[in-house]
Motif scaffolding. Sequence first.
Motif, PDB file in Angstrom:
ATOM      1  N   THR A  73       0.849  -1.186   0.000  1.00 45.61           N
ATOM      2  CA  THR A  73       0.000   0.000   0.000  1.00 45.61           C
ATOM      3  C   THR A  73       0.883   1.233   0.000  1.00 45.61           C
ATOM      4  N   MET A  74       0.854   1.969  -1.122  1.00 44.57           N
ATOM      5  CA  MET A  74       1.633   3.199  -1.213  1.00 44.57           C
ATOM      6  C   MET A  74       0.707   4.382  -1.012  1.00 44.57           C
ATOM      7  N   ARG A  75       1.108   5.286  -0.146  1.00 43.09           N
ATOM      8  CA  ARG A  75       0.334   6.503   0.109  1.00 43.09           C
ATOM      9  C   ARG A  75       1.229   7.713  -0.127  1.00 43.09           C
ATOM     10  N   ARG A  76       0.683   8.692  -0.818  1.00 35.69           N
ATOM     11  CA  ARG A  76       1.432   9.929  -1.053  1.00 35.69           C
ATOM     12  C   ARG A  76       0.786  11.060  -0.268  1.00 35.69           C
ATOM     13  N   ILE A  77       1.621  11.812   0.444  1.00 36.77           N
ATOM     14  CA  ILE A  77       1.163  12.995   1.166  1.00 36.77           C
ATOM     15  C   ILE A  77       1.900  14.196   0.586  1.00 36.77           C
ATOM     16  N   GLN A  78       1.163  15.106  -0.037  1.00 37.65           N
ATOM     17  CA  GLN A  78       1.762  16.326  -0.564  1.00 37.65           C
ATOM     18  C   GLN A  78       1.736  17.366   0.552  1.00 37.65           C
ATOM     19  N   PHE A  79       2.879  17.641   1.134  1.00 36.56           N
ATOM     20  CA  PHE A  79       2.935  18.559   2.273  1.00 36.56           C
ATOM     21  C   PHE A  79       2.826  20.008   1.795  1.00 36.56           C
ATOM     22  N   THR A  80       1.931  20.755   2.436  1.00 37.23           N
ATOM     23  CA  THR A  80       1.696  22.165   2.127  1.00 37.23           C
ATOM     24  C   THR A  80       1.565  22.932   3.446  1.00 37.23           C
ATOM     25  N   PRO A  81       1.695  24.256   3.419  1.00 36.88           N
ATOM     26  CA  PRO A  81       1.621  25.024   4.668  1.00 36.88           C
ATOM     27  C   PRO A  81       0.291  24.885   5.405  1.00 36.88           C
ATOM     28  N   ASP A  82      -0.806  24.595   4.683  1.00 40.48           N
ATOM     29  CA  ASP A  82      -2.109  24.512   5.352  1.00 40.48           C
ATOM     30  C   ASP A  82      -2.487  23.088   5.744  1.00 40.48           C
ATOM     31  N   LEU A  83      -1.581  22.136   5.578  1.00 39.03           N
ATOM     32  CA  LEU A  83      -1.849  20.750   5.961  1.00 39.03           C
ATOM     33  C   LEU A  83      -1.907  20.629   7.485  1.00 39.03           C
ATOM     34  N   LEU A  84      -2.895  19.902   7.986  1.00 38.41           N
ATOM     35  CA  LEU A  84      -3.066  19.722   9.425  1.00 38.41           C
ATOM     36  C   LEU A  84      -2.531  18.360   9.867  1.00 38.41           C
ATOM     37  N   PRO A  85      -2.167  18.229  11.154  1.00 38.65           N
ATOM     38  CA  PRO A  85      -1.696  16.923  11.635  1.00 38.65           C
ATOM     39  C   PRO A  85      -2.695  15.797  11.375  1.00 38.65           C
ATOM     40  N   THR A  86      -3.986  16.082  11.524  1.00 39.22           N
ATOM     41  CA  THR A  86      -4.996  15.044  11.298  1.00 39.22           C
ATOM     42  C   THR A  86      -5.114  14.665   9.828  1.00 39.22           C
ATOM     43  N   ASP A  87      -4.642  15.555   8.929  1.00 41.03           N
ATOM     44  CA  ASP A  87      -4.609  15.201   7.508  1.00 41.03           C
ATOM     45  C   ASP A  87      -3.574  14.126   7.239  1.00 41.03           C
ATOM     46  N   VAL A  88      -2.654  13.948   8.165  1.00 38.21           N
ATOM     47  CA  VAL A  88      -1.594  12.952   8.037  1.00 38.21           C
ATOM     48  C   VAL A  88      -1.950  11.673   8.790  1.00 38.21           C
ATOM     49  N   THR A  89      -2.333  11.835  10.049  1.00 40.82           N
ATOM     50  CA  THR A  89      -2.528  10.670  10.911  1.00 40.82           C
ATOM     51  C   THR A  89      -3.942  10.105  10.870  1.00 40.82           C
ATOM     52  N   GLY A  90      -4.949  10.957  10.634  1.00 40.13           N
ATOM     53  CA  GLY A  90      -6.333  10.518  10.662  1.00 40.13           C
ATOM     54  C   GLY A  90      -7.128  11.341  11.662  1.00 40.13           C
ATOM     55  N   VAL A  91      -8.421  11.109  11.694  1.00 40.10           N
ATOM     56  CA  VAL A  91      -9.293  11.947  12.519  1.00 40.10           C
ATOM     57  C   VAL A  91     -10.442  11.110  13.087  1.00 40.10           C
ATOM     58  N   GLN A  92     -10.939  11.529  14.231  1.00 37.81           N
ATOM     59  CA  GLN A  92     -12.112  10.904  14.832  1.00 37.81           C
ATOM     60  C   GLN A  92     -13.374  11.496  14.197  1.00 37.81           C
ATOM     61  N   VAL A  93     -14.258  10.626  13.714  1.00 31.97           N
ATOM     62  CA  VAL A  93     -15.483  11.057  13.047  1.00 31.97           C
ATOM     63  C   VAL A  93     -16.686  10.510  13.814  1.00 31.97           C
ATOM     64  N   TRP A  94     -17.698  11.364  14.013  1.00 32.73           N
ATOM     65  CA  TRP A  94     -18.906  10.936  14.723  1.00 32.73           C
ATOM     66  C   TRP A  94     -19.783  10.079  13.827  1.00 32.73           C
ATOM     67  N   ASN A  95     -20.114   8.896  14.308  1.00 36.91           N
ATOM     68  CA  ASN A  95     -20.992   7.989  13.587  1.00 36.91           C
ATOM     69  C   ASN A  95     -22.371   8.064  14.240  1.00 36.91           C
ATOM     70  N   ALA A  96     -23.333   8.674  13.508  1.00 42.95           N
ATOM     71  CA  ALA A  96     -24.674   8.853  14.068  1.00 42.95           C
ATOM     72  C   ALA A  96     -25.362   7.514  14.297  1.00 42.95           C
ATOM     73  N   GLY A  97     -25.025   6.518  13.493  1.00 38.81           N
ATOM     74  CA  GLY A  97     -25.659   5.212  13.630  1.00 38.81           C
ATOM     75  C   GLY A  97     -25.284   4.504  14.910  1.00 38.81           C
ATOM     76  N   THR A  98     -24.035   4.617  15.305  1.00 39.46           N
ATOM     77  CA  THR A  98     -23.566   3.941  16.522  1.00 39.46           C
ATOM     78  C   THR A  98     -23.480   4.887  17.711  1.00 39.46           C
ATOM     79  N   SER A  99     -23.724   6.187  17.445  1.00 40.73           N
ATOM     80  CA  SER A  99     -23.618   7.223  18.491  1.00 40.73           C
ATOM     81  C   SER A  99     -22.258   7.174  19.176  1.00 40.73           C
ATOM     82  N   ALA A 100     -21.233   7.069  18.345  1.00 45.37           N
ATOM     83  CA  ALA A 100     -19.870   7.008  18.875  1.00 45.37           C
ATOM     84  C   ALA A 100     -18.906   7.570  17.838  1.00 45.37           C
ATOM     85  N   PHE A 101     -17.746   8.007  18.331  1.00 39.57           N
ATOM     86  CA  PHE A 101     -16.707   8.459  17.426  1.00 39.57           C
ATOM     87  C   PHE A 101     -15.947   7.252  16.872  1.00 39.57           C
TER      88      PHE A 101
END
Length: 327
Positions: A73-101
Motif C-alpha cells: 500500500t503506497m500513500r502519497r502525502i503532498q505537504f503544504t503550509p495549510d496541511l493539518l496533523p490530522t490530515d496525516v494521521t487521521g481523525v475521529q469522526v462521529w458515527n450517528a448510527g452507533t452514536s460514537a466516534f
Amino acid sequence: MTESLLDASEAAWFAERGAALVRNVETLIRGKTEIVRLVAVCMAAEGHVLIDDVPGTGKTSLAKAVANSVAGTMRRIQFTPDLLPTDVTGVQVWNAGTSAFEFQPGPVFGNVILADEVNRASPKTQSALLEVMEEQQVTVDGEPVPVPRPFVVVATQNPVEHGGTYDLPEAQIDRFMMRLTIGYPDHAAEVEVLANRRGGQSAATVPSVLTLADLERMIGIARRVHLSTQLLGYIVTLAAATRHRPEVRLGVSTRGALALAAAAQAYAAADGRTYATPDDIRELAPYVLAHRVLLRPEAEMSGLRAADLLGEAIASIPVPNQRLASR
C-alpha cells in the motif's frame, strides 16, 4: 569461521531480490545506481530515507518508482503550509448510527509513505510524523493504533527554496536512516531520461517486482546478518567521535549508531554476505551519520561541513581487522 544466524542461500536470495528492485527502478532513474541501491538498503532495513536535492533532479520520481516497485500500500502525502496533523494521521469522526466516534485512518496508514516536499508543512504538522516514524503507531485518544508493517517513509525536500518552507527539526531529521542527494545525471543518462519520457515512461508505469512478503522476508534476513562485537565497538567509537569536537553543537545520537548498524546489515545482505564488514560501515557512514552532526555557527561560517568532520573522524579511528570483524 563466520558466526551467523543466516544461511548463505538466504543471503543470496536477498541479493537477487535487491538487485531486481534496483534494476526495476533504474528503468526510470538512469545513471544513479548507487543512490537507488542505498534507498533499497534503507527499505530492507525498514528505515526511512530523506531525499534532499534541488528541483528537477528526480526526487519524487525516484521515491514513487521505489514505492511502486513493492506491491504493498503506497500513500502519497503532498505537504503544504495549510496541511493539518490530522490530515496525516487521521481523525475521529462521529458515527450517528452507533452514536460514537470512529477513527478514520489518514494516509500515513500504508506500507510505503511518500512524504513529498515535507519541509513545506508547518512544524506542528511535521511533528505528526515523529511518533509514527519511530514507533510505527499513532496515538488516538490515548490509545496506540499500529500502522501496517513493513512501514517505510520516503520523504523529499528542496534545500534551496526557503519561501513557504520550514526547516525540519533535529528530532525529525534524526529519525531518517539516510539523507541522500541525487545530483544531475551524466550526459548519456540524461539523454536516456529524455528519450524515455518522450516514449511515455513515468513513475506510474514502473511495475511492482517485490511482494510485501518478499520485503518482509528481506527485513527479517537483514536483521540476522552477523555484526561482530568489534564492529559494534567501531560504530560506537565513530558516533562518539562526533560528539566531543569543539566545532560540533550536536553529535551523532545513539539512534544514529543503531541506524548505521541496521544499514550495514542490509548492505551486507545486498552483497550476498551473511556478515557485515568495516568497509560496509565506512561506506555507509556519510549517508547515515552526516545529517545527524550539527555544527556551531562559527564553524559553518568558516566553511566546515558536517561531511568533512565525519570524514576526519573516520580517518582517525583504527579500522577493525577484517578477518576478526567477520567472526
